[in-house]
Every structure is written in structure tokens, then in C-alpha cells.
Design a protein around this motif. Structure first.
Motif, PDB file in Angstrom:
ATOM      1  N   LEU A 120      86.455  -9.246   5.240  1.00 23.93           N
ATOM      2  CA  LEU A 120      87.307  -8.650   6.268  1.00 23.93           C
ATOM      3  C   LEU A 120      87.487  -9.608   7.448  1.00 23.93           C
ATOM      4  CD1 LEU A 120      86.095  -4.927   6.231  1.00 23.93           C
ATOM      5  CD2 LEU A 120      88.162  -5.900   5.213  1.00 23.93           C
ATOM      6  N   SER A 121      86.409  -9.931   8.134  1.00 19.22           N
ATOM      7  CA  SER A 121      86.520 -10.828   9.286  1.00 19.22           C
ATOM      8  C   SER A 121      86.996 -12.218   8.867  1.00 19.22           C
ATOM      9  CB  SER A 121      85.172 -10.915   9.997  1.00 19.22           C
ATOM     10  OG  SER A 121      85.213 -11.900  11.014  1.00 19.22           O
ATOM     11  N   LEU A 257      95.758  -4.284   5.086  1.00 19.17           N
ATOM     12  CA  LEU A 257      95.506  -3.643   3.795  1.00 19.17           C
ATOM     13  C   LEU A 257      95.083  -4.671   2.744  1.00 19.17           C
ATOM     14  CD1 LEU A 257      98.360  -0.968   3.579  1.00 19.17           C
ATOM     15  CD2 LEU A 257      95.992  -0.690   4.338  1.00 19.17           C
ATOM     16  N   SER A 258      95.616  -5.883   2.827  1.00 20.63           N
ATOM     17  CA  SER A 258      95.201  -6.911   1.871  1.00 20.63           C
ATOM     18  C   SER A 258      93.746  -7.308   2.112  1.00 20.63           C
ATOM     19  CB  SER A 258      96.108  -8.135   1.982  1.00 20.63           C
ATOM     20  OG  SER A 258      95.887  -8.848   3.181  1.00 20.63           O
ATOM     21  N   CYS A 259      93.318  -7.291   3.369  1.00 19.26           N
ATOM     22  CA  CYS A 259      91.913  -7.575   3.675  1.00 19.26           C
ATOM     23  C   CYS A 259      91.019  -6.484   3.090  1.00 19.26           C
ATOM     24  CB  CYS A 259      91.712  -7.661   5.182  1.00 19.26           C
ATOM     25  SG  CYS A 259      92.657  -8.965   6.016  1.00 19.26           S
ATOM     26  N   LEU A 260      91.449  -5.245   3.206  1.00 18.60           N
ATOM     27  CA  LEU A 260      90.671  -4.139   2.635  1.00 18.60           C
ATOM     28  C   LEU A 260      90.551  -4.286   1.130  1.00 18.60           C
ATOM     29  CD1 LEU A 260      92.030  -1.086   4.666  1.00 18.60           C
ATOM     30  CD2 LEU A 260      89.850  -2.259   4.960  1.00 18.60           C
ATOM     31  N   GLY A 261      91.599  -4.795   0.487  1.00 18.75           N
ATOM     32  CA  GLY A 261      91.530  -5.019  -0.953  1.00 18.75           C
ATOM     33  C   GLY A 261      90.432  -5.998  -1.320  1.00 18.75           C
ATOM     34  N   GLU A 262      90.238  -7.027  -0.494  1.00 15.39           N
ATOM     35  CA  GLU A 262      89.163  -7.987  -0.730  1.00 15.39           C
ATOM     36  C   GLU A 262      87.801  -7.302  -0.638  1.00 15.39           C
ATOM     37  OE1 GLU A 262      89.300 -11.492  -1.402  1.00 15.39           O
ATOM     38  OE2 GLU A 262      91.320 -10.853  -1.927  1.00 15.39           O
ATOM     39  N   ALA A 263      87.630  -6.465   0.375  1.00 13.46           N
ATOM     40  CA  ALA A 263      86.346  -5.777   0.552  1.00 13.46           C
ATOM     41  C   ALA A 263      86.104  -4.771  -0.566  1.00 13.46           C
ATOM     42  CB  ALA A 263      86.318  -5.082   1.910  1.00 13.46           C
ATOM     43  N   ARG A 264      87.140  -4.096  -1.002  1.00 12.95           N
ATOM     44  CA  ARG A 264      86.987  -3.115  -2.089  1.00 12.95           C
ATOM     45  C   ARG A 264      86.530  -3.788  -3.374  1.00 12.95           C
ATOM     46  NH1 ARG A 264      92.776  -0.674  -0.313  1.00 12.95           N
ATOM     47  NH2 ARG A 264      92.019   0.793   1.284  1.00 12.95           N
ATOM     48  N   PHE A 265      86.993  -4.999  -3.612  1.00 10.97           N
ATOM     49  CA  PHE A 265      86.563  -5.697  -4.813  1.00 10.97           C
ATOM     50  C   PHE A 265      85.054  -5.901  -4.805  1.00 10.97           C
ATOM     51  CE2 PHE A 265      85.363  -9.656  -6.907  1.00 10.97           C
ATOM     52  CZ  PHE A 265      85.783  -9.385  -8.204  1.00 10.97           C
ATOM     53  N   GLY A 266      84.494  -6.258  -3.666  1.00 16.14           N
ATOM     54  CA  GLY A 266      83.047  -6.408  -3.580  1.00 16.14           C
ATOM     55  C   GLY A 266      82.307  -5.121  -3.844  1.00 16.14           C
TER      56      GLY A 266
END
Length: 405
Positions: A120-121, A257-266
Motif C-alpha cells: 500500500l504505502s 483501488l489498484s493498491c488495494l489489489g496488491e494488498a489483497r493478493f498478499g
């Protein structure tokens, strides 16, 4: 970089396969991993065994995040490990996922920290920042010398970020921000916050440094979940920022929202760490807990629970691995990440709860991990998109119709 699996030789037709090295890896999924991926996973597991596992119950009970581990996580290369350059490791998606799995096998708070810091950050700066912003912040964040957070959620707007009230207004060559963000992981310990605000041109992101006049935070207490994690409210009261603090490539809601997608993958991988640790703890307990003159692991009802949980864990791991390979190939779609988070967190929390039933009354104490994991997973079920929202994302992918707009 993408790791190519290099499995060992297959057993010959006239030789039986060797016993599974790990009974919880029922389907021998580790055989499909590259040596590099296995090495990364084992390195993280060993580090946590030495530096985290002896203290997990204490951290949960006292509600303390182990800030002292942050530089160690940086030295291991775990912070922003899937990003390229600027001191980041550039690891493949599966390797990153396996690191998240091991972090959450210890405690969801540790994986949450790493997810927020890296996905995220750091990702928001890496993907949408200026070169000056990347050069200034990413090496420090990767090394654990600085902490970042991501401020999107508001008191009245969680699942509907498009309705956010935080605003940024131009004032000469500067911007003035006003608003409140809540449920922000790392909020009060962050050196830099990626803050999302509405402007006349749409949603924009800004980097707000600790100590900026008008920018304050306070921790949210009395939590029953993610206790070993810092969760904060951030208040912006006439916070004045130069235009250089704006993320120049972030235009519209698609950016956060694209950043959230990265976090959701984790999370797709991470939640399975909590499930695996719950099941491993409970298997060990059941083999030593005696009732009616024999270990409870020998009872049919207990074995059925174990079989069902092992199948759920392994099938969810296959899903996570598949999504990881899709991500490495550049083929992963947002609805596929939603399907992964929806399924794997559901399965993980069900496993943790079922494990508690095998532990009986002993399962309500901090000596055993399943109920701690179950409590933490209640937060994981909600953040980075609730169960309901991900259900509707999958529903829209199937029908072509949005049920929430």
C-alpha cells in the motif's frame, strides 16, 4: 523477477513415493515451488521462530506491535519485496505470497504491517509517485528505517471510497487538506502517510509526513482483533502541502483501488498461514491429549475434522499458487484476486474455529494459537474489501451487472 519451479525428479514406476515431509502439505504442493521460493519461505519461518513466536501471546494480550522487528524485516528484504529497484528485492509474486503466509502463520498483525508497508504505502509511491518521491522514500521504507501507511478509509465510508469527504483544495501553488481517516494500520507510527482526497479534478493521492502542522493521529484501542497491530485515526485540519507532495501519476479512484489489489493478493496467501498454524497446533495437541484411555487424534470424529480442514487448506493453497503464477505472467485480474481473498479467508477462519473445538476449553487460552488466529481473521475478513463486496465483485464478473452501484 519470476522464479521457475525446479521440482526434484519424479519417483519411478517401480518405486513408491517417499513419505510426505509435511503431512499438512497433503498434496505435495511444495514440490511445485522453485528452490528459491522454498528458501525464502524457510528463511522467514526460521526468523519468526526465533524472534516472534516466543512472544506472540504476550503481544496479543498487551496489544503491542513489536516495532523493534521492523528493521529486521527490512534486512531480510521483506518490505516491498515484490517491487523493483530502490532497494527492493524484486521477488516474484509467489515468493512474496509465501513470505506473507509465514508472517501470518505467526500473527496477522505482522503480515498486516508488511502488507501495508509494501503493497500500500510503498506500492503507491512506486507506481504513482515522482522520481524524487521514489528516491526519497522507497529505500528507507524498504530498509525498515521509515514506516508508511495508507489512508483511504473514513469513519462513514469504508466499502464506498468514492463517497470520501476528505478534500484537497488548491491554495496558490499549494494544497490544503481537511478530513478524517480511520482504521489506518501503522497510522500513528508512520513517517509518511499516503492520503487520498477529493479534488475538483477527482481523487488524488498526497504524501503527508509525520509532524506536518495540522496532521494528528491517535490509536484505536479496545480491539478484540489484530491486537498486535497499530490501528489509528488520522485527522487533517488545514494541512498545507506543496504540489510536490502530490502523487503525480495518481488520477482518479482507480489508483488507490489498484493498491488495494496488491494488498489483497498478499492476503490470499497470508490467511492460509493462520489456517496452517491453527491446524498444526491442533494436530500436535490431539496426539498428546488423552481421553477414554487413548489420544483424541484416534477418534473418527476428530479425524474427519482434520481431513476436512486439510482438504480445505490444500485446495486453497492451490488457488493461491495459481493466482500467484497468473500475477507473475501479467494475467491476474481484479475479480480473480477477489475470488482468492473471498475463498481463502473464509476457509482460514473456518479452520481456525474448528481447530478451537478440538482443543476444547484449552482452546480459549493464549497458549494455543487457533482462537487468536480466528479473532485476527475477523479483521482480515473485513479489511481490503469485505466478504460482501468481494462476493459482489465475483457476481458482477459472472453476470455483467453491478449490484452495488
Amino acid at each position: 523477477m519470476t522464479a521457475t519451479p525446479t521440482p526434484p525428479d519424479r519417483p519411478t514406476a517401480d518405486r513408491d513415493p517417499a513419505p510426505l515431509a509435511d503431512p499438512l502439505d497433503l498434496l505435495d504442493i511444495s514440490w511445485t515451488l522453485s528452490q528459491e521460493e522454498r528458501d525464502i519461505q524457510q528463511t522467514v519461518a526460521r526468523f519468526l521462530a526465533d524472534h516472534a513466536r516466543p512472544y506472540l501471546g504476550e503481544w496479543f494480550e498487551t496489544g503491542r506491535f513489536p516495532r523493534e522487528l521492523v528493521p529486521e524485516l527490512g534486512r531480510l528484504g521483506l518490505l516491498g519485496m515484490h517491487l523493483e529497484g530502490y532497494g527492493c528485492a524484486g521477488a516474484g509474486a509467489v515468493a512474496y505470497g509465501l513470505a506473507c503466509l509465514e508472517l501470518e502463520a505467526a500473527d496477522s498483525g505482522l503480515r498486516s504491517f508488511a502488507s501495508v508497508q509494501g503493497s500500500l504505502s510503498m506500492y503507491s509511491i512506486h507506481r504513482y509517485g515522482s522520481e524524487e518521491q521514489r528516491t526519497r522514500w522507497l529505500p528507507r521504507l524498504a530498509a525498515g528505517e521509515a514506516v508508511g501507511c495508507f489512508a483511504l478509509t473514513e469513519p462513514d465510508h469504508g466499502s464506498d471510497p468514492a463517497a470520501m469527504r476528505t478534500r484537497a483544495v488548491r491554495s496558490g501553488g499549494d494544497w490544503v487538506l481537511n478530513g478524517t481517516k480511520t482504521w489506518i494500520t501503522n497510522g500513528s507510527i508512520a513517517d509518511v502517510a499516503t492520503v487520498w482526497a477529493r479534488t475538483e479534478e477527482g481523487v488524488r493521492g498526497f504524501l503527508v509526513e509525520r509532524g506536518t502542522p495540522g496532521f494528528t493521529s491517535h490509536d484505536i484501542g479496545h480491539k478484540l482483533s489484530l491486537r498486535a497491530s497499530v490501528t489509528s485515526e488520522l485527522v487533517l485540519d488545514d494541512v498545507r502541502l506543496p504540489d510536490a507532495a502530490r502523487l503525480p501519476e495518481a488520477n482518479g479512484l482507480r489508483a488507490p483501488l489498484s493498491c488495494l489489489g496488491e494488498a489483497r493478493f498478499g492476503i490470499v496467501f497470508g490467511a492460509l498461514g493462520a489456517a496452517r498454524d491453527s491446524l498444526r497446533t491442533t494436530l500436535e495437541y490431539a496426539d498428546t491429549r488423552t481421553q477414554f484411555d487413548r489420544p483424541i487424534s484416534g477418534f473418527q470424529l476428530t479425524q474427519r475434522k482434520f481431513a476436512d480442514m486439510a482438504l480445505a487448506l490444500n485446495s486453497s493453497m492451490l488457488l493461491a499458487l495459481h493466482l500467484g503464477r497468473l500475477k507473475e505472467a501479467g494475467r491476474l485480474r481484479p475479480e480473480q484476486v477477489s475470488a482468492g481473498k473471498l475463498n481463502n479467508v473464509r476457509q482460514a477462519i473456518a479452520i481456525a474455529r474448528e481447530c478451537r473445538t478440538v482443543l476444547g476449553a484449552n482452546g480459549v487460552g493464549l497458549e494455543y494459537s487457533p482462537l487468536r488466529h480466528a479473532n485476527n481473521l475477523e479483521s482480515v475478513l473485513t479489511y481490503e474489501g469485505t466478504e460482501e463486496i468481494h462476493t459482489l465483485v465475483v457476481g458482477q464478473a459472472l453476470t455483467g451487472r453491478s449490484a452495488y452501484r
